[in-house]
Scaffold this motif. Structure first.
Motif, PDB file in Angstrom:
ATOM      1  N   ILE A   1       0.826  -1.208   0.000  1.00  0.00           N
ATOM      2  CA  ILE A   1       0.000   0.000   0.000  1.00  0.00           C
ATOM      3  C   ILE A   1       0.861   1.260   0.000  1.00  0.00           C
ATOM      4  O   ILE A   1       0.463   2.282  -0.535  1.00  0.00           O
ATOM      5  N   GLU A   2       2.033   1.206   0.562  1.00  0.00           N
ATOM      6  CA  GLU A   2       2.876   2.397   0.709  1.00  0.00           C
ATOM      7  C   GLU A   2       3.569   2.816  -0.586  1.00  0.00           C
ATOM      8  O   GLU A   2       4.172   3.866  -0.645  1.00  0.00           O
ATOM      9  N   CYS A   3       3.491   2.004  -1.618  1.00  0.00           N
ATOM     10  CA  CYS A   3       4.186   2.307  -2.870  1.00  0.00           C
ATOM     11  C   CYS A   3       3.419   3.379  -3.642  1.00  0.00           C
ATOM     12  O   CYS A   3       2.296   3.150  -4.090  1.00  0.00           O
ATOM     13  N   ALA A   4       4.048   4.518  -3.822  1.00  0.00           N
ATOM     14  CA  ALA A   4       3.387   5.639  -4.483  1.00  0.00           C
ATOM     15  C   ALA A   4       3.484   5.588  -6.005  1.00  0.00           C
ATOM     16  O   ALA A   4       2.789   6.322  -6.684  1.00  0.00           O
ATOM     17  N   VAL A   5       4.338   4.729  -6.553  1.00  0.00           N
ATOM     18  CA  VAL A   5       4.512   4.705  -8.007  1.00  0.00           C
ATOM     19  C   VAL A   5       3.908   3.468  -8.672  1.00  0.00           C
ATOM     20  O   VAL A   5       3.963   3.332  -9.887  1.00  0.00           O
ATOM     21  N   GLU A   6       3.309   2.601  -7.898  1.00  0.00           N
ATOM     22  CA  GLU A   6       2.729   1.384  -8.461  1.00  0.00           C
ATOM     23  C   GLU A   6       1.747   1.702  -9.588  1.00  0.00           C
ATOM     24  O   GLU A   6       1.757   1.059 -10.629  1.00  0.00           O
ATOM     25  N   PHE A   7       0.916   2.724  -9.392  1.00  0.00           N
ATOM     26  CA  PHE A   7      -0.086   3.055 -10.410  1.00  0.00           C
ATOM     27  C   PHE A   7       0.563   3.453 -11.729  1.00  0.00           C
ATOM     28  O   PHE A   7      -0.002   3.218 -12.791  1.00  0.00           O
ATOM     29  N   VAL A   8       1.753   4.053 -11.679  1.00  0.00           N
ATOM     30  CA  VAL A   8       2.449   4.447 -12.905  1.00  0.00           C
ATOM     31  C   VAL A   8       2.774   3.211 -13.734  1.00  0.00           C
ATOM     32  O   VAL A   8       2.446   3.134 -14.919  1.00  0.00           O
ATOM     33  N   TRP A   9       3.415   2.228 -13.118  1.00  0.00           N
ATOM     34  CA  TRP A   9       3.844   1.041 -13.856  1.00  0.00           C
ATOM     35  C   TRP A   9       2.660   0.217 -14.317  1.00  0.00           C
ATOM     36  O   TRP A   9       2.682  -0.342 -15.403  1.00  0.00           O
ATOM     37  N   LYS A  10       1.621   0.161 -13.526  1.00  0.00           N
ATOM     38  CA  LYS A  10       0.432  -0.582 -13.945  1.00  0.00           C
ATOM     39  C   LYS A  10      -0.255   0.105 -15.122  1.00  0.00           C
ATOM     40  O   LYS A  10      -0.709  -0.560 -16.054  1.00  0.00           O
ATOM     41  N   ARG A  11      -0.315   1.438 -15.108  1.00  0.00           N
ATOM     42  CA  ARG A  11      -0.928   2.159 -16.237  1.00  0.00           C
ATOM     43  C   ARG A  11      -0.106   1.987 -17.501  1.00  0.00           C
ATOM     44  O   ARG A  11      -0.651   1.790 -18.591  1.00  0.00           O
ATOM     45  N   VAL A  12       1.215   2.081 -17.378  1.00  0.00           N
ATOM     46  CA  VAL A  12       2.089   1.914 -18.542  1.00  0.00           C
ATOM     47  C   VAL A  12       1.953   0.490 -19.087  1.00  0.00           C
ATOM     48  O   VAL A  12       1.803   0.288 -20.296  1.00  0.00           O
ATOM     49  N   ASP A  13       1.978  -0.505 -18.206  1.00  0.00           N
ATOM     50  CA  ASP A  13       1.822  -1.896 -18.619  1.00  0.00           C
ATOM     51  C   ASP A  13       0.482  -2.099 -19.312  1.00  0.00           C
ATOM     52  O   ASP A  13       0.408  -2.709 -20.385  1.00  0.00           O
ATOM     53  N   ASN A  14      -0.576  -1.574 -18.738  1.00  0.00           N
ATOM     54  CA  ASN A  14      -1.912  -1.701 -19.339  1.00  0.00           C
ATOM     55  C   ASN A  14      -1.971  -1.025 -20.702  1.00  0.00           C
ATOM     56  O   ASN A  14      -2.588  -1.547 -21.636  1.00  0.00           O
ATOM     57  N   SER A  15      -1.336   0.141 -20.825  1.00  0.00           N
ATOM     58  CA  SER A  15      -1.335   0.867 -22.106  1.00  0.00           C
ATOM     59  C   SER A  15      -0.602   0.091 -23.194  1.00  0.00           C
ATOM     60  O   SER A  15      -1.070  -0.009 -24.326  1.00  0.00           O
ATOM     61  N   ILE A  16       0.548  -0.459 -22.835  1.00  0.00           N
ATOM     62  CA  ILE A  16       1.320  -1.241 -23.801  1.00  0.00           C
ATOM     63  C   ILE A  16       0.498  -2.433 -24.279  1.00  0.00           C
ATOM     64  O   ILE A  16       0.355  -2.670 -25.484  1.00  0.00           O
ATOM     65  N   MET A  17      -0.045  -3.177 -23.349  1.00  0.00           N
ATOM     66  CA  MET A  17      -0.788  -4.381 -23.708  1.00  0.00           C
ATOM     67  C   MET A  17      -2.076  -4.044 -24.459  1.00  0.00           C
ATOM     68  O   MET A  17      -2.470  -4.774 -25.372  1.00  0.00           O
ATOM     69  N   LEU A  18      -2.714  -2.933 -24.105  1.00  0.00           N
ATOM     70  CA  LEU A  18      -3.918  -2.517 -24.819  1.00  0.00           C
ATOM     71  C   LEU A  18      -3.593  -2.215 -26.280  1.00  0.00           C
ATOM     72  O   LEU A  18      -4.291  -2.667 -27.192  1.00  0.00           O
ATOM     73  N   GLU A  19      -2.542  -1.462 -26.532  1.00  0.00           N
ATOM     74  CA  GLU A  19      -2.158  -1.138 -27.906  1.00  0.00           C
ATOM     75  C   GLU A  19      -1.772  -2.392 -28.681  1.00  0.00           C
ATOM     76  O   GLU A  19      -2.161  -2.565 -29.834  1.00  0.00           O
ATOM     77  N   LEU A  20      -1.009  -3.272 -28.057  1.00  0.00           N
ATOM     78  CA  LEU A  20      -0.602  -4.506 -28.734  1.00  0.00           C
ATOM     79  C   LEU A  20      -1.797  -5.417 -29.001  1.00  0.00           C
ATOM     80  O   LEU A  20      -1.808  -6.148 -29.983  1.00  0.00           O
ATOM     81  N   SER A  21      -2.806  -5.357 -28.150  1.00  0.00           N
ATOM     82  CA  SER A  21      -3.990  -6.202 -28.359  1.00  0.00           C
ATOM     83  C   SER A  21      -4.859  -5.695 -29.507  1.00  0.00           C
ATOM     84  O   SER A  21      -5.684  -6.434 -30.036  1.00  0.00           O
ATOM     85  N   LYS A  22      -4.655  -4.458 -29.927  1.00  0.00           N
ATOM     86  CA  LYS A  22      -5.406  -3.893 -31.054  1.00  0.00           C
ATOM     87  C   LYS A  22      -4.803  -4.301 -32.398  1.00  0.00           C
ATOM     88  O   LYS A  22      -5.430  -4.123 -33.437  1.00  0.00           O
ATOM     89  N   MET A  23      -3.566  -4.818 -32.373  1.00  0.00           N
ATOM     90  CA  MET A  23      -2.867  -5.156 -33.611  1.00  0.00           C
ATOM     91  C   MET A  23      -2.721  -6.669 -33.746  1.00  0.00           C
ATOM     92  O   MET A  23      -2.553  -7.373 -32.754  1.00  0.00           O
ATOM     93  N   THR A  24      -2.772  -7.122 -35.000  1.00  0.00           N
ATOM     94  CA  THR A  24      -2.601  -8.545 -35.285  1.00  0.00           C
ATOM     95  C   THR A  24      -1.415  -8.756 -36.218  1.00  0.00           C
ATOM     96  O   THR A  24      -0.889  -7.794 -36.809  1.00  0.00           O
TER      97      THR A  24
END
Length: 156
Positions: free
Chosen positions: A104-127
């Motif tokens: 809970i004390e990690c203040a940057v966790e949301f950054v890495w999760k958002r970046v990871d989600n963004s990468i995977m979202l973009e890659l999931s749009k391409m075949t």
């Protein structure tokens, strides 16, 4: 980030495999040919294709005249699926894999999760089909160059 040359090699080799199957009706292609055509170290490509085979992305045909073939249609093969098998983007960050000691004390966790989600979202749009289509456009443009090296206007 952990998007590596491994994924780049995989996408290039899968592109080559799909084009040879589609354009030349090849049912299988030897790893040595894929390696040579895409200038990828053969031993490294073999290891990559073993991982892709184990994930059900390609299938191997054994024997003297064996090789590899796609296990799925290119339009059904999302780039996120390939990348997830080979590189698992951002998995080196403990908070992405759920092993953060700060919890809970990690203040940057949301950054890495958002970046990871963004990468995977973009890659999931391409075949893989998107790569093939783009490769064909590039080939048409290259073939349309005049002798002076200038591009002619073409419709792609």
């Amino acid at each position: 980030m952990s998007l590596t040359v491994k994924s780049s090699y995989a996408l290039r080799a899968l592109f080559e495999l799909a084009v040879l199957a589609e354009d030349e009706g090849r049912e299988k292609v030897p790893i040595s040919e894929l390696s040579e055509r895409q200038n990828i170290p053969k031993d490294f490509l073999e290891k990559i294709f073993i991982e892709l085979r184990d994930a059900g992305i390609v299938k191997s045909i054994r024997g003297k005249f064996g090789g590899y073939a796609l296990a799925k249609n290119p339009e059904d093969l999302r780039l996120s699926e390939i990348i997830q098998v080979l590189d698992k983007p951002l998995q080196s960050f403990d908070c992405i894999v759920g092993e953060c000691s700060l919890e809970i004390e990690c203040a940057v966790e949301f950054v890495w999760k958002r970046v990871d989600n963004s990468i995977m979202l973009e890659l999931s749009k391409m075949t893989l089909q998107d790569i093939i289509d783009y490769g064909r456009k590039i080939a048409k443009i290259k073939m349309s160059e005049d002798e002076g090296g200038r591009l002619k206007k073409i419709n792609v």
